[in-house]
Design a protein around this motif. Structure first.
Motif, short mmCIF file in Angstrom:
data_model
loop_
_atom_site.label_atom_id
_atom_site.label_comp_id
_atom_site.label_asym_id
_atom_site.label_seq_id
_atom_site.Cartn_x
_atom_site.Cartn_y
_atom_site.Cartn_z
N GLN A 1 -59.28 -12.11 -33.18
CA GLN A 1 -58.88 -12.74 -34.32
C GLN A 1 -60.32 -13.21 -35.10
O GLN A 1 -61.07 -13.81 -34.19
CB GLN A 1 -58.04 -13.96 -33.63
CG GLN A 1 -58.02 -15.15 -34.81
CD GLN A 1 -57.09 -16.30 -34.05
OE1 GLN A 1 -56.73 -16.27 -33.13
NE2 GLN A 1 -57.08 -17.32 -35.02
N PHE A 2 -60.43 -12.88 -36.25
CA PHE A 2 -61.48 -13.15 -36.93
C PHE A 2 -61.50 -14.00 -38.17
O PHE A 2 -60.37 -13.78 -38.97
CB PHE A 2 -62.48 -11.99 -37.35
CG PHE A 2 -63.49 -12.12 -38.16
CD1 PHE A 2 -64.69 -12.19 -37.70
CD2 PHE A 2 -63.30 -12.06 -39.59
CE1 PHE A 2 -65.77 -12.29 -38.24
CE2 PHE A 2 -64.60 -12.38 -40.47
CZ PHE A 2 -65.73 -12.51 -39.87
N GLU A 3 -61.95 -15.18 -38.40
CA GLU A 3 -61.74 -15.96 -39.47
C GLU A 3 -62.93 -16.51 -40.22
O GLU A 3 -63.96 -16.85 -39.40
CB GLU A 3 -60.91 -17.30 -39.18
CG GLU A 3 -59.65 -17.10 -38.64
CD GLU A 3 -58.74 -18.37 -38.19
OE1 GLU A 3 -59.54 -19.53 -38.62
OE2 GLU A 3 -57.98 -18.20 -37.78
N MET A 4 -63.12 -16.36 -41.39
CA MET A 4 -64.48 -16.58 -41.98
C MET A 4 -63.97 -17.41 -43.29
O MET A 4 -63.16 -17.01 -44.14
CB MET A 4 -65.30 -15.53 -42.23
CG MET A 4 -66.66 -16.03 -42.84
SD MET A 4 -67.81 -14.31 -42.70
CE MET A 4 -69.29 -15.08 -43.21
N SER A 5 -64.71 -18.48 -43.80
CA SER A 5 -64.46 -19.09 -45.01
C SER A 5 -65.74 -19.82 -45.48
O SER A 5 -66.67 -19.91 -44.95
CB SER A 5 -63.29 -20.16 -44.93
OG SER A 5 -63.78 -21.19 -44.03
N TYR A 6 -65.95 -20.07 -46.97
CA TYR A 6 -66.91 -20.76 -47.60
C TYR A 6 -66.17 -21.69 -48.66
O TYR A 6 -65.41 -21.37 -49.45
CB TYR A 6 -67.73 -19.77 -48.22
CG TYR A 6 -68.92 -20.62 -49.06
CD1 TYR A 6 -69.71 -21.23 -48.46
CD2 TYR A 6 -69.02 -20.43 -50.37
CE1 TYR A 6 -70.83 -21.95 -49.09
CE2 TYR A 6 -70.05 -21.11 -51.33
CZ TYR A 6 -71.04 -21.79 -50.46
OH TYR A 6 -71.91 -22.39 -51.34
N ASP A 7 -66.53 -23.06 -48.40
CA ASP A 7 -65.85 -23.94 -49.13
C ASP A 7 -66.95 -24.55 -50.52
O ASP A 7 -66.38 -25.48 -50.93
CB ASP A 7 -65.49 -25.26 -48.42
CG ASP A 7 -66.54 -25.62 -47.53
OD1 ASP A 7 -67.79 -25.65 -47.81
OD2 ASP A 7 -66.37 -26.81 -46.65
N GLY A 8 -68.20 -23.73 -50.42
CA GLY A 8 -68.92 -24.39 -51.56
C GLY A 8 -70.05 -25.13 -50.96
O GLY A 8 -71.17 -25.36 -51.61
N ARG A 9 -69.96 -25.41 -49.82
CA ARG A 9 -70.84 -26.28 -48.82
C ARG A 9 -71.37 -25.46 -47.66
O ARG A 9 -72.30 -25.32 -47.39
CB ARG A 9 -70.50 -27.51 -48.79
CG ARG A 9 -71.05 -28.60 -49.71
CD ARG A 9 -70.47 -29.83 -49.13
NE ARG A 9 -70.70 -30.18 -47.82
CZ ARG A 9 -71.76 -30.86 -47.35
NH1 ARG A 9 -72.69 -31.59 -48.09
NH2 ARG A 9 -71.75 -31.11 -45.86
N LYS A 10 -70.00 -25.14 -46.55
CA LYS A 10 -70.42 -24.72 -45.69
C LYS A 10 -69.69 -23.34 -45.29
O LYS A 10 -68.60 -22.87 -45.75
CB LYS A 10 -69.69 -25.58 -44.39
CG LYS A 10 -70.60 -26.96 -44.38
CD LYS A 10 -70.04 -27.92 -43.29
CE LYS A 10 -70.55 -29.02 -43.12
NZ LYS A 10 -71.98 -29.19 -42.99
N ILE A 11 -70.26 -22.44 -44.73
CA ILE A 11 -69.73 -20.94 -44.21
C ILE A 11 -69.23 -21.61 -42.85
O ILE A 11 -70.02 -22.05 -41.83
CB ILE A 11 -70.82 -20.02 -44.32
CG1 ILE A 11 -71.10 -19.80 -45.58
CG2 ILE A 11 -70.00 -18.77 -43.45
CD1 ILE A 11 -72.35 -18.54 -45.66
N LYS A 12 -67.94 -21.14 -42.45
CA LYS A 12 -67.49 -21.21 -41.18
C LYS A 12 -66.97 -19.89 -40.68
O LYS A 12 -66.17 -19.20 -41.37
CB LYS A 12 -66.30 -22.14 -41.22
CG LYS A 12 -66.58 -23.71 -41.52
CD LYS A 12 -65.58 -24.50 -41.54
CE LYS A 12 -65.83 -25.92 -41.92
NZ LYS A 12 -64.77 -26.87 -42.14
N LEU A 13 -67.43 -19.71 -39.50
CA LEU A 13 -67.03 -18.43 -38.88
C LEU A 13 -66.31 -18.72 -37.70
O LEU A 13 -66.84 -19.39 -36.88
CB LEU A 13 -68.22 -17.36 -38.87
CG LEU A 13 -67.64 -16.07 -38.22
CD1 LEU A 13 -68.85 -15.01 -38.87
CD2 LEU A 13 -68.08 -15.93 -36.87
N MET A 14 -65.17 -18.07 -37.15
CA MET A 14 -64.63 -17.99 -35.85
C MET A 14 -64.28 -16.61 -35.50
O MET A 14 -63.59 -15.96 -36.20
CB MET A 14 -63.62 -19.08 -35.77
CG MET A 14 -63.06 -19.41 -34.43
SD MET A 14 -61.92 -18.07 -33.56
CE MET A 14 -60.61 -17.95 -34.80
#
Length: 161
Positions: free
Chosen positions: A87-100
């Motif tokens: 299970q891979f999740e990655m996002s960017y909200d304009g401030r933080k890159i989050k990866l799991m």
């Protein structure tokens, strides 16, 4: 597709999957998704990553490749294909890159004093997880690794303005 088809016909046989707008992340998810299929399971990926990120391309490449390569190696050790899962999740909200990234692991992972997994390879490496942490820290972030209920979990958060 048959091997006797011409080049144009072969191109039509390739299923192009778009995971996100970021070319680097999309390319790695495509490559690793194909590797998962060869191992008998489907990569579960959710990526909300725009085309441009305030991160060096080499850092993004190293981060995503190391996380997915470690997860694939763990799945190759699991004899029963029905027990394999990433299970891979990655996002960017304009401030933080989050990866799991979360995957089953049949190895009882040991951690060093700094919380990094200790390599169980015949030729120990551990370079990948140290690199993941170094990249996160370069962007004022953190990366942690844990084993939870038979799953290995990597989390990274980076501040990127």
């Amino acid at each position: 597709c048959s091997s006797d088809l011409d080049f144009d016909s072969k191109l039509e046989c390739i299923t192009v999957v778009s995971f996100c707008d970021n070319l680097i992340v999309n390319e790695f998810l495509t490559i690793y998704s194909a590797r998962c299929q060869k191992l008998g399971f489907k990569l579960r990926a959710k990526a909300l990553v725009p085309d441009r990120l305030p991160v060096e391309s080499s850092d993004l490449t190293s981060l995503v490749a190391n996380v997915l390569e470690n997860a694939i190696e763990a799945q190759e050790r699991i004899p029963d294909p029905t027990k394999r899962n990433i299970q891979f999740e990655m996002s960017y909200d304009g401030r933080k890159i989050k990866l799991m990234c979360k995957n089953p692991s049949i190895v009882d992972t040991k951690f060093d004093d700094e919380g990094l997994p200790i390599s169980t390879r015949t030729v120990p490496s551990g370079i990948g997880t140290a690199q993941i942490r170094a990249i996160a820290e370069k962007y004022s972030g953190v990366a942690n690794f844990m084993q939870d209920n038979g799953n290995f979990v990597v989390r990274a958060v980076m501040t990127c303005l």
